[in-house]
Write a protein that holds these residues in place. Sequence first.
Motif, PDB file in Angstrom:
ATOM      1  N   UNK A 243      49.109  47.648  52.694  1.00  0.00           N
ATOM      2  CA  UNK A 243      48.743  46.313  52.243  1.00  0.00           C
ATOM      3  C   UNK A 243      50.003  45.494  51.980  1.00  0.00           C
ATOM      4  N   UNK A 244      49.922  44.232  52.215  1.00  0.00           N
ATOM      5  CA  UNK A 244      51.067  43.360  52.025  1.00  0.00           C
ATOM      6  C   UNK A 244      51.338  43.094  50.554  1.00  0.00           C
TER       7      UNK A 244
ATOM      8  N   UNK B 104      52.071  43.503  41.228  1.00  0.00           N
ATOM      9  CA  UNK B 104      51.189  44.234  40.324  1.00  0.00           C
ATOM     10  C   UNK B 104      49.885  43.456  40.174  1.00  0.00           C
ATOM     11  N   UNK B 105      48.898  43.844  40.949  1.00  0.00           N
ATOM     12  CA  UNK B 105      47.595  43.193  40.911  1.00  0.00           C
ATOM     13  C   UNK B 105      46.594  44.224  40.427  1.00  0.00           C
ATOM     14  N   UNK B 106      45.731  43.817  39.536  1.00  0.00           N
ATOM     15  CA  UNK B 106      44.716  44.739  39.066  1.00  0.00           C
ATOM     16  C   UNK B 106      43.919  44.138  37.931  1.00  0.00           C
ATOM     17  N   UNK B 107      42.937  44.901  37.508  1.00  0.00           N
ATOM     18  CA  UNK B 107      42.120  44.489  36.371  1.00  0.00           C
ATOM     19  C   UNK B 107      42.898  44.750  35.089  1.00  0.00           C
ATOM     20  N   UNK B 108      42.635  43.978  34.054  1.00  0.00           N
ATOM     21  CA  UNK B 108      43.282  44.267  32.770  1.00  0.00           C
ATOM     22  C   UNK B 108      42.905  45.674  32.295  1.00  0.00           C
ATOM     23  N   UNK B 109      43.904  46.413  31.840  1.00  0.00           N
ATOM     24  CA  UNK B 109      43.694  47.806  31.466  1.00  0.00           C
ATOM     25  C   UNK B 109      42.653  47.949  30.353  1.00  0.00           C
ATOM     26  N   UNK B 110      42.681  47.060  29.390  1.00  0.00           N
ATOM     27  CA  UNK B 110      41.727  47.146  28.283  1.00  0.00           C
ATOM     28  C   UNK B 110      40.287  46.986  28.774  1.00  0.00           C
TER      29      UNK B 110
ATOM     30  N   UNK C 272      41.116  54.100  40.041  1.00  0.00           N
ATOM     31  CA  UNK C 272      39.899  53.290  39.870  1.00  0.00           C
ATOM     32  C   UNK C 272      40.257  51.805  39.936  1.00  0.00           C
ATOM     33  N   UNK C 273      41.350  51.440  39.290  1.00  0.00           N
ATOM     34  CA  UNK C 273      41.800  50.052  39.300  1.00  0.00           C
ATOM     35  C   UNK C 273      42.140  49.611  40.725  1.00  0.00           C
ATOM     36  N   UNK C 274      42.836  50.440  41.475  1.00  0.00           N
ATOM     37  CA  UNK C 274      43.173  50.117  42.861  1.00  0.00           C
ATOM     38  C   UNK C 274      41.916  49.964  43.716  1.00  0.00           C
ATOM     39  N   UNK C 275      40.930  50.815  43.484  1.00  0.00           N
ATOM     40  CA  UNK C 275      39.667  50.726  44.221  1.00  0.00           C
ATOM     41  C   UNK C 275      38.945  49.417  43.909  1.00  0.00           C
ATOM     42  N   UNK C 276      38.953  49.028  42.650  1.00  0.00           N
ATOM     43  CA  UNK C 276      38.317  47.760  42.256  1.00  0.00           C
ATOM     44  C   UNK C 276      38.995  46.580  42.934  1.00  0.00           C
ATOM     45  N   UNK C 277      40.325  46.594  42.964  1.00  0.00           N
ATOM     46  CA  UNK C 277      41.074  45.514  43.610  1.00  0.00           C
ATOM     47  C   UNK C 277      40.748  45.464  45.097  1.00  0.00           C
ATOM     48  N   UNK C 278      40.712  46.609  45.754  1.00  0.00           N
ATOM     49  CA  UNK C 278      40.415  46.643  47.183  1.00  0.00           C
ATOM     50  C   UNK C 278      38.992  46.148  47.452  1.00  0.00           C
ATOM     51  N   UNK C 279      38.036  46.506  46.592  1.00  0.00           N
ATOM     52  CA  UNK C 279      36.662  46.023  46.743  1.00  0.00           C
ATOM     53  C   UNK C 279      36.604  44.502  46.617  1.00  0.00           C
ATOM     54  N   UNK C 280      37.300  43.947  45.645  1.00  0.00           N
ATOM     55  CA  UNK C 280      37.305  42.496  45.433  1.00  0.00           C
ATOM     56  C   UNK C 280      37.964  41.795  46.616  1.00  0.00           C
ATOM     57  N   UNK C 281      39.037  42.379  47.144  1.00  0.00           N
ATOM     58  CA  UNK C 281      39.680  41.795  48.332  1.00  0.00           C
ATOM     59  C   UNK C 281      38.725  41.774  49.514  1.00  0.00           C
TER      60      UNK C 281
END
Length: 74
Positions: free
Chosen positions: A1-2, A7-13, A36-45
């Motif tokens: 991925x480009x 650092x892209x992701x959901x807030x940890x809290x 899990x955070x990386x998976x969420x970001x990829x799903x949103x993309x």
Amino acid sequence: MADDDNEVGLPQKGLNMIIKETVPDLRIANETRDLINQCCVEFIRHLSREAQRISSEDQRKTIYHEHVQKENKN
């Protein structure tokens, strides 16, 4: 991925709260939380790209909820 350098992701809290609500009796390793955070970001993309494609087909420059719902049904 480009965008790997950014650092892209959901807030940890918020992510911790979702995980705790979903599986309250389990402990989750930090590496697992990161995955899990990386998976969420990829799903949103993915969802965003498809919704953008659908909005373009509708000759719109703005993504509306209908575009996301159409993608979600596919």
